[in-house]
Design a protein around this motif. Structure first.
Motif, PDB file in Angstrom:
ATOM      1  N   ARG A 180     131.161  -5.019  66.327  1.00  0.00           N
ATOM      2  CA  ARG A 180     132.567  -5.094  65.728  1.00  0.00           C
ATOM      3  C   ARG A 180     132.124  -4.961  64.270  1.00  0.00           C
ATOM      4  O   ARG A 180     131.936  -5.971  63.765  1.00  0.00           O
ATOM      5  N   LEU A 239     126.356 -12.808  63.756  1.00  0.00           N
ATOM      6  CA  LEU A 239     127.037 -12.039  62.560  1.00  0.00           C
ATOM      7  C   LEU A 239     126.037 -11.479  61.656  1.00  0.00           C
ATOM      8  O   LEU A 239     125.000 -12.275  61.349  1.00  0.00           O
ATOM      9  N   ASP A 242     129.498  -9.305  65.225  1.00  0.00           N
ATOM     10  CA  ASP A 242     130.434  -9.092  64.140  1.00  0.00           C
ATOM     11  C   ASP A 242     129.537  -8.827  62.959  1.00  0.00           C
ATOM     12  O   ASP A 242     128.443  -9.363  62.686  1.00  0.00           O
ATOM     13  N   ARG A 272     133.300  -4.474  60.280  1.00  0.00           N
ATOM     14  CA  ARG A 272     134.644  -4.761  59.362  1.00  0.00           C
ATOM     15  C   ARG A 272     134.122  -4.909  58.029  1.00  0.00           C
ATOM     16  O   ARG A 272     133.149  -5.578  57.711  1.00  0.00           O
TER      17      ARG A 272
END
Length: 195
Positions: free
Chosen positions: A66, A25, A46, A68
């Protein structure tokens, strides 16, 4: 500014990654440079940032993570999911206690790596002034030689409020066993491993 103080420490952070890590992360990912470096190491990444502008810039460059839009201080983070949580020059944009949310998102044996900014000055910072001038001049000369295009829009900037002493005290209180190492260019590296 042609020299990026945070990018300067990417190699140091990459050396601190867990040997068999697979999930990551990246908090406050900005344009996604470090998230892409994690992905290039085989991590499933992420990457979150509260700025829609930064996430849009990160998505334009692609590269595996990814991306976000989310504020890590309040967004739901999965528990015990990540082998590494990274936070580069972003923690001072949120309450310091947010490190406990990052800790809780780490899998057993997971590593938290915070490249943070601190307020105030120490004697060590005097060495950063000439080093910073040389690094900036070198980066500017390199950019001119490469004739690079226009710079990517910068991330939001906020001055840190916590001194290095306060960072160390809060890290010891919230993350017993964490290490805080002062770095050049007004930065520190906080490392914490879940046992």
């Amino acid at each position: 500014m042609p020299f990026d103080h945070n990018d300067h420490y990417h190699r140091l952070l990459l050396r601190k990654l867990p040997r068999h890590g697979r999930t990551a992360l990246d908090v406050g990912c900005g344009t996604g440079r470090f998230a892409r470096r994690l992905a290039s190491r085989g991590y499933e990444v992420d990457a979150v940032d509260p700025s829609a502008k930064m996430i849009a810039a990160a998505e334009r460059t692609g590269g595996g993570p990814r991306f976000r839009r989310a504020d890590a201080a309040s967004a739901t983070l999965p528990r015990a999911r990540y082998d590494v949580v990274t936070c580069l020059a972003s923690l001072h944009h949120m309450p310091f206690r947010t490190v406990t949310r990052f800790r809780d998102a780490l899998a057993p044996g997971g590593v938290l790596l915070v490249l943070g900014c601190y307020a105030g000055h120490t004697w060590w910072d005097l060495a950063a002034v000439p080093a910073n001038a040389v690094a900036r001049a070198g980066a500017a000369a390199g950019d001119r030689l490469r004739r690079s295009g226009p710079p990517v829009a910068g991330a939001p900037v906020r001055a840190p409020e916590m001194s290095l002493t306060a960072v160390r005290a809060e890290a010891a209180r919230l993350l017993p066993g964490a290490r805080v190492r002062q770095l050049l260019y007004w930065r520190y590296l906080l490392t914490y491993t879940v046992t």
